[in-house]
Design an enzyme around this catalytic site. Structure first.
Site, PDB file in Angstrom:
ATOM      1  N   HIS A 265       0.780  -1.115  -0.109  1.00  0.00           N
ATOM      2  CA  HIS A 265      -0.040   0.125  -0.035  1.00  0.00           C
ATOM      3  C   HIS A 265       0.867   1.187   0.013  1.00  0.00           C
ATOM      4  O   HIS A 265       0.656   1.972  -0.999  1.00  0.00           O
ATOM      5  CB  HIS A 265      -0.825   0.024   1.280  1.00  0.00           C
ATOM      6  N   GLU A 266       1.817   1.289   0.915  1.00  0.00           N
ATOM      7  CA  GLU A 266       2.825   2.620   1.224  1.00  0.00           C
ATOM      8  C   GLU A 266       3.665   2.527  -0.230  1.00  0.00           C
ATOM      9  O   GLU A 266       4.019   3.668  -0.546  1.00  0.00           O
ATOM     10  CB  GLU A 266       3.338   2.473   2.408  1.00  0.00           C
ATOM     11  N   HIS A 269       1.807   4.683  -2.777  1.00  0.00           N
ATOM     12  CA  HIS A 269       1.927   5.926  -2.645  1.00  0.00           C
ATOM     13  C   HIS A 269       3.287   6.411  -2.960  1.00  0.00           C
ATOM     14  O   HIS A 269       3.361   7.514  -3.359  1.00  0.00           O
ATOM     15  CB  HIS A 269       1.890   6.176  -0.894  1.00  0.00           C
ATOM     16  N   GLU A 295      -4.823   7.577  -2.790  1.00  0.00           N
ATOM     17  CA  GLU A 295      -5.458   6.182  -2.386  1.00  0.00           C
ATOM     18  C   GLU A 295      -5.605   4.929  -3.396  1.00  0.00           C
ATOM     19  O   GLU A 295      -5.575   3.956  -3.284  1.00  0.00           O
ATOM     20  CB  GLU A 295      -6.385   6.410  -1.302  1.00  0.00           C
TER      21      GLU A 295
HETATM   22 ZN    ZN Z   1      -3.126   5.306   1.947  1.00  0.00          ZN
END
Ligand code: ZN
Length: 500
Positions: A265-266, A269, A295
């Site tokens: 997830h990160e 980003h 997101e």
């Molecule tokens: Zn996030």
């Protein structure tokens, strides 16, 4: 003033603002990673001074004069310069309506709230956090009143963070999700539950970190410019420019999967920010578009790539090598099913793709009610627990596992949560478009994310904040946002897994 001089001053202003962002970001980052736990007051002192200087720079007469001049000469500016003027002007107009002492007090409050939230979460002590949380929400209502006196405060914050996101859009979106997902969850509940015992047990942090660093390599995240640390709540920070990105994760001994998916997830980003046009560094165009768009990229790497059958097949030998005693006698398909097990629980971060939206709806409705004055902060834990019971059928054991679980409110983020679900839904539509030209399934099965990244870079990442989020999405989708692409994806995936 000449245009040439004005554009030079525009770049100089942004360069200085980036330096403040860098200094304040690294001080905060230190506080939540390796800094000793008793130094929050020291941090608050420095951050208050820096934010007062930043405020003065942003709202001072030189900046106002410069932006007014550039707005008058919009026809002589490049597309990039006009966008810089627009984004800076938006920030200026907002900050200028807030008295400087209130701005600085708010920044000080956030530092204190972050410190107290960490302690309150560790000690299951909502009462310790309550006065700061109350002040944070009150400040948000007050600031919204300064900026847009005629607008509903919650709607203001939704729209302020990402233009075009409104309570109306969120309500319609969540209605679609509710209509399609509640029956899906019910059907899944009638089927035998998937076994996930092979991903539960005792998993030391060192091996989880090894897996996280290996995943960064698979995703092609340049470790010379992106770090990975451990924090209570995972996040990604860009410090000064996208040349310095910091990711964090959290290692839970009882399972390696939360940290594994947090890194993905990160990582999404980090990739978004780090792949923007390098010329945008030290300007307001740097990084990526906030909230829903950001997101969409993190949840893309976490779910569409990370939780896909192909990618789990690719990961499986590495996981077996790290955890032979747990995974030695199972198959990749067993792990694929385990990491996609649908089960309502207390944790948002660990939620599966289907029940995730229900966690978001709880937060969305509670924030909306607090900002509207319909719910007192004191009553938040009880309201939280009641909604978890109603929407997810979950009995929340305590506030640590309930209302205190997320760091967003102590960071002053109000109106942020819908962006996770909206981002997931945008991601489904990106995936559909991507599959027209990229053999996505073959790529993930080989662990070759390069063609996927190339598509995302060409269509999204390179532009940083150059385009407005809606404009960019519409260009890519070739039409309006359609949340049923997301619900169709979920129905197809989980019908297959659970044999519905
Ligand atoms: Zn996030």
């Amino acid at each position: 003033m000449e245009i040439r001089e004005a554009t030079e001053r525009l770049m100089e202003l942004q360069s200085r603002l980036s330096a403040y962002q860098h200094a304040m970001g690294i001080i905060k980052y230190d506080g939540v990673t390796t800094g000793p736990k008793g130094v929050a007051a020291n941090r608050a002192h420095t951050l208050a001074i820096l934010s007062a200087d930043q405020y003065a720079l942003m709202t001072g007469p030189d900046t106002k004069e410069l932006l007014a001049f550039l707005e008058e000469h919009a026809g002589e500016l490049t597309r990039e310069q006009n966008r810089m003027v627009f984004l800076l002007g938006k920030d200026l107009k907002f900050m200028d309506r807030i008295p400087q002492d209130e701005w600085v007090a708010y920044r000080r409050l956030l530092t204190q709230a972050d410190d107290v939230w960490h302690r309150a979460k560790a000690e299951n002590d909502f009462a310790a956090f309550e006065p700061l949380l109350k002040e944070m929400f009150e400040t948000k209502v007050k600031f919204a009143g300064y900026a847009a006196p005629d607008e509903d405060p919650f709607n203001f914050w939704l729209n302020h963070s990402e233009e075009g996101t409104t309570t109306e859009l969120c309500d319609r979106f969540f209605d679609v999700l509710r209509e399609r997902l509640v029956p899906l969850i019910k059907k899944i509940g009638e089927k035998p539950q998937v076994d996930n015992s092979m991903v539960r047990g005792d998993f030391p942090a060192e091996k989880q970190r090894e897996l996280g660093l290996w995943l960064m390599d698979i995703f092609g995240i340049d470790k010379e410019h992106c770090g990975l640390e451990e924090t209570e709540h995972p996040f990604t920070s860009t410090l000064g420019s996208h040349f310095d990105t910091r990711m964090t994760t959290n290692y839970h001994r009882e399972s390696f999967t939360p940290s594994m998916f947090s890194v993905m997830h990160e990582g999404g980003h980090a990739l978004y920010g780090m792949n923007c046009n390098p010329d945008y560094a030290y300007t307001v165009l740097d990084g990526g578009l906030p909230l829903g768009m950001h997101e969409s990229q993190s949840r893309f790497m976490e779910n569409y790539v990370g939780r896909s059958r192909g990618f789990i097949r690719f990961l499986f030998p590495k996981l077996q090598e790290l955890y032979p005693e747990k995974l030695g006698s199972c198959t990749a398909e067993d792990v694929y099913r385990a990491v996609n097990r649908v089960q309502a629980g207390w944790s948002r971060i660990e939620a599966d793709e289907v029940t995730y939206a229900l966690h978001i709806m709880v937060r969305y409705e509670l924030e909306r009610d607090v900002l509207a004055g319909k719910l007192a902060v004191h009553d938040l834990p009880a309201a939280w627990n009641a909604k978890y019971k109603e929407y997810l059928g979950v009995d929340v054991q305590d506030d640590t596992h309930g209302v205190l679980q997320d760091s967003h409110w102590c960071d002053g983020l109000v109106g942020y949560f819908p962006s996770y679900s909206l981002g997931s839904a945008y991601g489904a539509q990106f995936l559909k478009k991507m599959k027209e030209t990229v053999d996505f399934d073959a790529c993930v099965e080989r662990g070759d994310v390069a063609p996927i990244k190339a598509w995302l870079k060409e269509n999204i990442w390179q532009y940083g904040k150059l385009y407005d989020a809606q404009e960019l999405r519409t260009r890519i989708f070739g039409g309006p946002f359609d949340p049923t692409v997301f619900t169709d994806y979920l129905e197809a995936k989980f019908t297959d897994i659970y044999g519905l």
